[in-house]
Design an enzyme around this catalytic site. Structure first.
Site, PDB file in Angstrom:
ATOM      1  N   THR A  23       0.776  -1.462   0.128  1.00 22.58           N
ATOM      2  CA  THR A  23       0.013  -0.151   0.137  1.00 22.58           C
ATOM      3  C   THR A  23       0.865   1.287   0.070  1.00 22.58           C
ATOM      4  O   THR A  23       0.422   2.112  -0.485  1.00 22.58           O
ATOM      5  CB  THR A  23      -0.889  -0.091   1.202  1.00 22.58           C
ATOM      6  OG1 THR A  23      -1.561  -1.186   1.013  1.00 22.58           O
ATOM      7  CG2 THR A  23      -1.695   1.192   1.408  1.00 22.58           C
ATOM      8  N   TYR A  36      -8.252   1.002  -3.626  1.00 18.85           N
ATOM      9  CA  TYR A  36      -6.909   1.225  -4.370  1.00 18.85           C
ATOM     10  C   TYR A  36      -6.162   0.081  -4.762  1.00 18.85           C
ATOM     11  O   TYR A  36      -6.723  -0.966  -4.457  1.00 18.85           O
ATOM     12  CB  TYR A  36      -6.118   1.955  -3.182  1.00 18.85           C
ATOM     13  CG  TYR A  36      -5.668   1.232  -2.083  1.00 18.85           C
ATOM     14  CD1 TYR A  36      -6.531   0.977  -0.992  1.00 18.85           C
ATOM     15  CD2 TYR A  36      -4.321   0.567  -2.245  1.00 18.85           C
ATOM     16  CE1 TYR A  36      -5.911  -0.170  -0.101  1.00 18.85           C
ATOM     17  CE2 TYR A  36      -3.870  -0.390  -1.184  1.00 18.85           C
ATOM     18  CZ  TYR A  36      -4.863  -0.730  -0.109  1.00 18.85           C
ATOM     19  OH  TYR A  36      -4.321  -1.380   0.749  1.00 18.85           O
ATOM     20  N   THR A 102       1.689  -4.575   4.296  1.00 18.39           N
ATOM     21  CA  THR A 102       1.431  -4.755   5.819  1.00 18.39           C
ATOM     22  C   THR A 102       1.006  -6.131   6.110  1.00 18.39           C
ATOM     23  O   THR A 102       0.970  -6.612   7.098  1.00 18.39           O
ATOM     24  CB  THR A 102       0.748  -3.769   6.379  1.00 18.39           C
ATOM     25  OG1 THR A 102      -0.598  -3.679   5.975  1.00 18.39           O
ATOM     26  CG2 THR A 102       1.229  -2.300   6.270  1.00 18.39           C
ATOM     27  N   ASP A 103       0.246  -6.695   5.017  1.00 17.88           N
ATOM     28  CA  ASP A 103      -0.376  -8.119   5.200  1.00 17.88           C
ATOM     29  C   ASP A 103       0.512  -9.009   5.856  1.00 17.88           C
ATOM     30  O   ASP A 103       0.048  -9.695   6.745  1.00 17.88           O
ATOM     31  CB  ASP A 103      -1.314  -8.475   3.991  1.00 17.88           C
ATOM     32  CG  ASP A 103      -2.494  -7.580   3.819  1.00 17.88           C
ATOM     33  OD1 ASP A 103      -2.568  -6.576   4.531  1.00 17.88           O
ATOM     34  OD2 ASP A 103      -3.036  -7.733   2.531  1.00 17.88           O
ATOM     35  N   LYS A 175       0.019  -7.744  13.081  1.00 14.28           N
ATOM     36  CA  LYS A 175      -0.815  -6.914  12.301  1.00 14.28           C
ATOM     37  C   LYS A 175      -2.086  -7.267  13.460  1.00 14.28           C
ATOM     38  O   LYS A 175      -2.694  -8.357  13.501  1.00 14.28           O
ATOM     39  CB  LYS A 175      -1.029  -7.239  11.165  1.00 14.28           C
ATOM     40  CG  LYS A 175      -1.999  -6.183  10.088  1.00 14.28           C
ATOM     41  CD  LYS A 175      -1.952  -6.044   8.756  1.00 14.28           C
ATOM     42  CE  LYS A 175      -2.873  -4.921   8.194  1.00 14.28           C
ATOM     43  NZ  LYS A 175      -3.007  -4.849   6.686  1.00 14.28           N
ATOM     44  N   GLU A 296      -3.309 -29.115  28.505  1.00 13.17           N
ATOM     45  CA  GLU A 296      -4.521 -29.943  28.211  1.00 13.17           C
ATOM     46  C   GLU A 296      -4.216 -31.086  27.101  1.00 13.17           C
ATOM     47  O   GLU A 296      -5.084 -31.795  27.114  1.00 13.17           O
ATOM     48  CB  GLU A 296      -5.570 -28.917  27.743  1.00 13.17           C
ATOM     49  CG  GLU A 296      -6.112 -28.036  28.868  1.00 13.17           C
ATOM     50  CD  GLU A 296      -7.310 -27.388  28.238  1.00 13.17           C
ATOM     51  OE1 GLU A 296      -8.557 -27.901  28.361  1.00 13.17           O
ATOM     52  OE2 GLU A 296      -7.201 -26.073  27.938  1.00 13.17           O
TER      53      GLU A 296
HETATM   54  N1  ASP Z   1      -2.734  -5.606   0.861  1.00 12.97           N
HETATM   55  C1  ASP Z   1      -1.685  -4.782   1.243  1.00 12.97           C
HETATM   56  C2  ASP Z   1      -0.465  -5.406   1.192  1.00 12.97           C
HETATM   57  O1  ASP Z   1       0.161  -5.905   2.085  1.00 12.97           O
HETATM   58  C3  ASP Z   1      -2.019  -4.162   2.475  1.00 12.97           C
HETATM   59  C4  ASP Z   1      -0.956  -2.760   2.890  1.00 12.97           C
HETATM   60  O2  ASP Z   1       0.188  -2.920   2.279  1.00 12.97           O
HETATM   61  O3  ASP Z   1      -1.142  -2.341   4.015  1.00 12.97           O
HETATM   62  O4  ASP Z   1       0.454  -5.189   0.310  1.00 12.97           O
END
Ligand code: ASP
Length: 339
Positions: A23, A36, A102-103, A175, A296
């Site tokens: 992103t 986007y 970020t994923d 995340k 457990e």
């Molecule tokens: N889907 C995007 C990615 O991981 C989300 C992001 O970058 O925040 O490339």
């Protein structure tokens, strides 16, 4: 100060920025829409959009890929590790920043934490809002990431992630929110530090082995053993485990409920798999806390391993790297306490 880290000379550090997409490189038609496309703008455009970046360091940009991190592959992670090892092995580069979606950022950060062979800073960053958004978070994240990568005090802390003024360790971060700029947390062990408009503060180093003290290497490696993650839930069908084994998984990580639990049918199937030589690791779908042996579930008699602090995605990465060699279950279990 370690020998491969240069003492501060008053000269600007040289920092390589390796772009992989996400992103932070995303674009939308307007500044206020939710939709986007990830991975559209180039590394040079990203670097050019951050005022003052060249005051922090001499920057060299490289485009490694331009994908949403949901499309990150192990081939790409290995290429990234190789490139970082080459750059940091060359005395001219003092730190590396990787821009990344970020994923799956926590997976790449942890993979690099185990496979980069350097004491120098390696910092991942990204953004939750695309480059075209009103109040895009990417430029300040990139500014802060370069500040950390250029900072000799960031050395020997393993691979770091800089997002939203926080400095996280690769072992701990995860995340936590699908859309918020405050998405990353280090819920078990806490933050490594903070970075506010380029000013760094460190609270601690990571406690686990990493980078130059890691025994793992991907030099010359082009594929890793298959390890599957299976998500436990009420009524989990046990045949998912049989299916993974029949498709050639060398390991299975169960994203267990609670303290790495699964229902009786799944335990029986996982025991069968472990008895036949598939390594079964119990992790947890719960965001925080450790998975403890023999609570457990009788791990000793079932021949299961626990992931300790690692979430399922990172437990899978450690197991894939560990299964490059034959190791006993005891050795594998020890790795989950060490890394
Ligand atoms: N889907 C995007 C990615 O991981 C989300 C992001 O970058 O925040 O490339």
């Amino acid at each position: 100060m370690p020998t491969d880290i240069q003492a501060p000379t008053g000269k600007k550090a040289c920092v390589a920025v390796l772009a992989t997409g996400g992103t932070i490189a995303g674009q939308a038609e307007t500044g206020t829409q939710a939709g986007y496309a990830s991975g559209r703008i180039t590394v040079d455009a990203m670097i050019g959009s951050v005022p003052g970046l060249s005051d922090l360091a001499d920057i060299q940009g490289e485009q490694i890929a331009n994908v949403g991190s949901q499309d990150m592959t192990f081939a790409l992670m290995i290429a990234l590790a190789d490139r970082i090892n080459a750059l940091l092995g060359d005395g001219a580069v003092e730190g590396v920043v990787v821009t990344h979606g970020t994923d799956t950022m926590e997976e790449t950060a942890y993979f690099l934490n185990l496979t980069v062979k350097s004491r120098k800073p390696v910092v991942l960053t990204g953004a939750m809002r695309p480059s075209t958004a009103v109040s895009a978070d990417g430029p300040l994240n990139l500014y802060n990431a370069v500040a950390v990568a250029a900072d000799p005090r960031a050395a020997e802390r393993g691979v770091l992630v800089v997002m939203n003024d926080r400095i996280h360790g690769a072992h701990s971060l995860t995340k936590n929110n699908t859309t918020s700029v405050e998405t990353f947390l280090s819920p078990i062990n806490g933050l490594i530090g903070t970075v506010i408009y380029g000013k760094t503060q460190y609270f601690r180093g990571p406690f686990r082995r990493h980078t130059h003290t890691s025994e793992f290497s991907v030099a010359g490696v082009d594929r890793l053993p298959r390890v599957d993650i299976l998500y436990a839930c009420a009524g989990m069908p046990a045949d998912l485990i049989d299916c993974s084994v029949s498709r050639g998984a060398r390991g299975i990580v169960v994203a267990g409920d609670g303290n790495g639990n699964m229902n009786a049918g799944a335990i029986a199937a996982a025991s069968r798999a472990a008895g036949q030589g598939t390594v079964v690791v119990r992790s947890s779908r719960v965001q925080t806390g450790t998975v403890i042996r023999n609570v457990e579930i009788d791990d000793d008699s079932r021949r299961f391993i626990v992931s300790d602090e690692l979430n399922p995605a990172k437990a899978r990465i450690l197991l894939m790297l560990a299964l490059q060699q034959d190791r006993s279950l005891e050795e594998l279990q020890e790795m989950f306490y060490t890394y």
